[in-house]
Scaffold this active site. Structure first.
Site, PDB file in Angstrom:
ATOM      1  N   TYR A 228       1.176   2.784   5.025  1.00 55.20           N
ATOM      2  CA  TYR A 228       0.338   3.772   5.712  1.00 55.20           C
ATOM      3  C   TYR A 228       0.571   3.758   7.217  1.00 55.20           C
ATOM      4  O   TYR A 228       0.419   4.763   7.898  1.00 55.20           O
ATOM      5  CB  TYR A 228      -1.146   3.485   5.463  1.00 55.20           C
ATOM      6  CG  TYR A 228      -1.718   4.078   4.201  1.00 55.20           C
ATOM      7  CD1 TYR A 228      -1.184   3.771   2.959  1.00 55.20           C
ATOM      8  CD2 TYR A 228      -2.814   4.934   4.264  1.00 55.20           C
ATOM      9  CE1 TYR A 228      -1.729   4.309   1.803  1.00 55.20           C
ATOM     10  CE2 TYR A 228      -3.368   5.470   3.110  1.00 55.20           C
ATOM     11  CZ  TYR A 228      -2.815   5.151   1.885  1.00 55.20           C
ATOM     12  OH  TYR A 228      -3.361   5.686   0.765  1.00 55.20           O
TER      13      TYR A 228
ATOM     14  N   ASP B 140      -4.965   1.778  -2.939  1.00 51.45           N
ATOM     15  CA  ASP B 140      -5.412   3.178  -2.966  1.00 51.45           C
ATOM     16  C   ASP B 140      -5.347   3.701  -4.401  1.00 51.45           C
ATOM     17  O   ASP B 140      -6.300   4.291  -4.915  1.00 51.45           O
ATOM     18  CB  ASP B 140      -4.498   4.010  -2.049  1.00 51.45           C
ATOM     19  CG  ASP B 140      -4.862   5.483  -2.077  1.00 51.45           C
ATOM     20  OD1 ASP B 140      -6.065   5.798  -1.996  1.00 51.45           O
ATOM     21  OD2 ASP B 140      -3.953   6.321  -2.191  1.00 51.45           O
TER      22      ASP B 140
ATOM     23  N   ASP C 277       2.811  -2.013 -11.831  1.00 55.24           N
ATOM     24  CA  ASP C 277       2.874  -1.146 -13.022  1.00 55.24           C
ATOM     25  C   ASP C 277       2.112  -1.788 -14.178  1.00 55.24           C
ATOM     26  O   ASP C 277       1.341  -1.135 -14.889  1.00 55.24           O
ATOM     27  CB  ASP C 277       4.337  -0.820 -13.410  1.00 55.24           C
ATOM     28  CG  ASP C 277       5.240  -2.046 -13.480  1.00 55.24           C
ATOM     29  OD1 ASP C 277       4.831  -3.144 -13.037  1.00 55.24           O
ATOM     30  OD2 ASP C 277       6.371  -1.911 -13.992  1.00 55.24           O
TER      31      ASP C 277
ATOM     32  N   ASP D 299      -8.704   4.075  -7.404  1.00 56.58           N
ATOM     33  CA  ASP D 299      -9.092   5.329  -8.073  1.00 56.58           C
ATOM     34  C   ASP D 299      -9.107   5.136  -9.587  1.00 56.58           C
ATOM     35  O   ASP D 299     -10.018   5.596 -10.283  1.00 56.58           O
ATOM     36  CB  ASP D 299      -8.113   6.470  -7.738  1.00 56.58           C
ATOM     37  CG  ASP D 299      -8.605   7.333  -6.576  1.00 56.58           C
ATOM     38  OD1 ASP D 299      -9.340   6.805  -5.725  1.00 56.58           O
ATOM     39  OD2 ASP D 299      -8.241   8.524  -6.527  1.00 56.58           O
TER      40      ASP D 299
ATOM     41  N   LYS E 294       4.807  -5.834  -6.132  1.00 55.41           N
ATOM     42  CA  LYS E 294       6.011  -5.382  -6.841  1.00 55.41           C
ATOM     43  C   LYS E 294       7.135  -6.317  -6.426  1.00 55.41           C
ATOM     44  O   LYS E 294       8.172  -5.910  -5.888  1.00 55.41           O
ATOM     45  CB  LYS E 294       6.295  -3.914  -6.486  1.00 55.41           C
ATOM     46  CG  LYS E 294       7.364  -3.251  -7.328  1.00 55.41           C
ATOM     47  CD  LYS E 294       6.958  -2.982  -8.758  1.00 55.41           C
ATOM     48  CE  LYS E 294       8.135  -2.452  -9.561  1.00 55.41           C
ATOM     49  NZ  LYS E 294       7.841  -2.341 -11.006  1.00 55.41           N
TER      50      LYS E 294
HETATM   51  C1  IPM Z   1      -8.993   6.555   0.235  1.00 56.84           C
HETATM   52  C2  IPM Z   1      -8.374   7.906   0.476  1.00 56.84           C
HETATM   53  C3  IPM Z   1      -7.582   7.854   1.764  1.00 56.84           C
HETATM   54  C4  IPM Z   1      -6.505   6.793   1.609  1.00 56.84           C
HETATM   55  C5  IPM Z   1      -6.962   9.194   2.186  1.00 56.84           C
HETATM   56  C6  IPM Z   1      -8.001  10.290   2.266  1.00 56.84           C
HETATM   57  C7  IPM Z   1      -6.186   9.086   3.465  1.00 56.84           C
HETATM   58  O1  IPM Z   1      -7.585   8.261  -0.618  1.00 56.84           O
HETATM   59  O2  IPM Z   1      -9.792   6.106   1.077  1.00 56.84           O
HETATM   60  O3  IPM Z   1      -8.678   5.938  -0.786  1.00 56.84           O
HETATM   61  O4  IPM Z   1      -5.422   7.069   1.061  1.00 56.84           O
HETATM   62  O5  IPM Z   1      -6.732   5.667   2.013  1.00 56.84           O
HETATM   63 MG    MG Z   2      -7.696   6.932  -2.250  1.00 52.62          MG
END
Ligand code: IPM
Ligand code: MG
Length: 360
Positions: free
Chosen positions: A143, A251, A227, A255, A195
């Site tokens: 990032y 990230d 993975d 999710d 990884k």
């Molecule tokens: C998160 C979001 C952010 C990230 C985006 C919006 C930049 O997906 O906080 O997980 O990738 O960190």
């Molecule tokens: Mg995210």
């Protein structure tokens, strides 16, 4: 006691959900005799509209001089056409993380007993429920590494772009320590995800995490390739206690983990710096499609306020009180529209905040 909180309501449903979290904090203040001083600042789309910049310098300065930041969510279709660093997500969110030194992102993925049917996984996989803590490195890696774009190096290839994944021992050690410290307060298991079969940065990651593990002989350390970790999360998520990983892997996996709990509208997060400073926000986004309809679920933001009390202010009893109030709301049969649609038990954003505040 007096506590100074920078409030960034943000875009979309942000203002609605943060208002409810502030209401619950006020209720905590009344009960325990604390004063929460809120200073509202702009960031994200709201800041772009008002000042032309996603992260005004005064917001950063206000945040730095406060004890903690409470954030709703930033972004929306209105600002999607802007170039990367001018957009709310990159400009405001990544900017705040970097400027405030918030290197440790805690993302709990837990299931609420009353919402067990909401998980997309089968009952036999879920068993007694899920309680995973993802510890994501937040200010390094791909990032923030060198980035580049070239229009024509070789006319045959066309454009070229790159982003560098880079980690230092210092960055890996400090995030690993956070993960092991958390594991000591939980089930004493850390799974480090990398990884290392391909990436140099992951080889250093794995070696450094193993080194830190020596300082925590009571904690069991496992290593998984990313993975495999993605697969294990849906195959047998109950094997996990604390997962520690890089910015990008975290990230993606956070999710996935939030979705398997079935309660993405319920999950809070904390982003911590050295010392007690932190920024607290729901893991979901600004949901512009439902902004202004009064149907947004404020619980993730309310639980983020609980994390603030726990981690930045050391107010454990008060934090427990908020979490219990949320459980009481659910146990009484109340739901938010994201959990039950238009069913009679559905409460609006404001009603949900009022009820949870009344249970404090
Ligand atoms: C998160 C979001 C952010 C990230 C985006 C919006 C930049 O997906 O906080 O997980 O990738 O960190
Ligand atoms: Mg995210």
């Amino acid at each position: 006691m007096n506590y100074n909180i920078t409030v960034i309501k943000g875009d979309g449903i942000g203002p609605e959900i943060v208002t409810e979290a502030m209401k619950v904090l006020e209720a905590v203040g009344r009960k325990y005799d604390h004063t929460f001083n809120f200073t509202e600042c702009l960031a994200g789309g709201a800041a772009i509209d008002a000042t032309g910049e996603p992260l005004p310098a005064e917001t950063v300065a206000a945040a730095k001089s406060s004890d903690a930041v409470l954030l709703g969510a930033v972004g929306g279709p209105k600002w999607d056409h802007l170039p990367g660093e001018k957009r709310p997500e990159q400009g405001a969110l990544l900017g705040l993380r970097k400027e405030l030194g918030l290197y440790a992102n805690l993302r709990p993925a837990m299931m609420f007993d009353q919402l067990a049917d909401a998980s997309p996984l089968k009952q036999e996989i879920i068993g007694e429920g899920l309680d995973i803590l993802i510890v994501r490195e937040l200010t390094g890696g791909i990032y923030f590494g060198e980035k580049g774009y070239r229009e024509t190096v070789d006319p045959d290839m066309g454009e070229t772009a790159y982003d560098v994944e880079q980690y230092s021992v210092k960055e890996i050690r400090r995030i690993a320590k956070v993960a092991f410290d958390m594991a000591m307060k939980r089930n004493k298991k850390v799974t480090s995800v990398d990884k290392a079969n391909v990436l140099q940065s992951s080889k250093l990651w794995r070696r450094t995490v193993a080194d830190v593990a020596k300082e925590y002989p009571e904690v069991e350390l496992d290593n998984l390739y990313v993975d495999n970790a993605a697969m294990q999360l849906v195959r047998n998520p109950r094997q996990f206690d604390v997962i520690v990983t890089s910015n990008m892997f975290g990230d993606i996996l956070s999710d996935e983990a939030s979705q398997i709990t079935g309660s993405i509208g319920m999950l809070p997060s904390a982003s911590l710096a050295d010392g007690n400073f932190g920024m607290y926000e729901p893991i979901h986004g600004s949901a512009p499609d439902i902004a202004g309809t009064g149907t947004a679920n404020p619980i993730a933001t309310i639980l983020s306020a609980a994390m603030m009390l726990r981690y930045t202010f050391g107010l454990k009893e008060e934090a427990d009180d908020i979490e219990n109030a949320v459980n009481q709301f659910l146990a009484a049969g109340y739901r938010t529209p994201d959990l039950c649609g238009n069913a009679p038990e559905a409460k609006s954003t404001v009603e949900t905040g009022d009820l949870i505040a009344s249970f404090i």
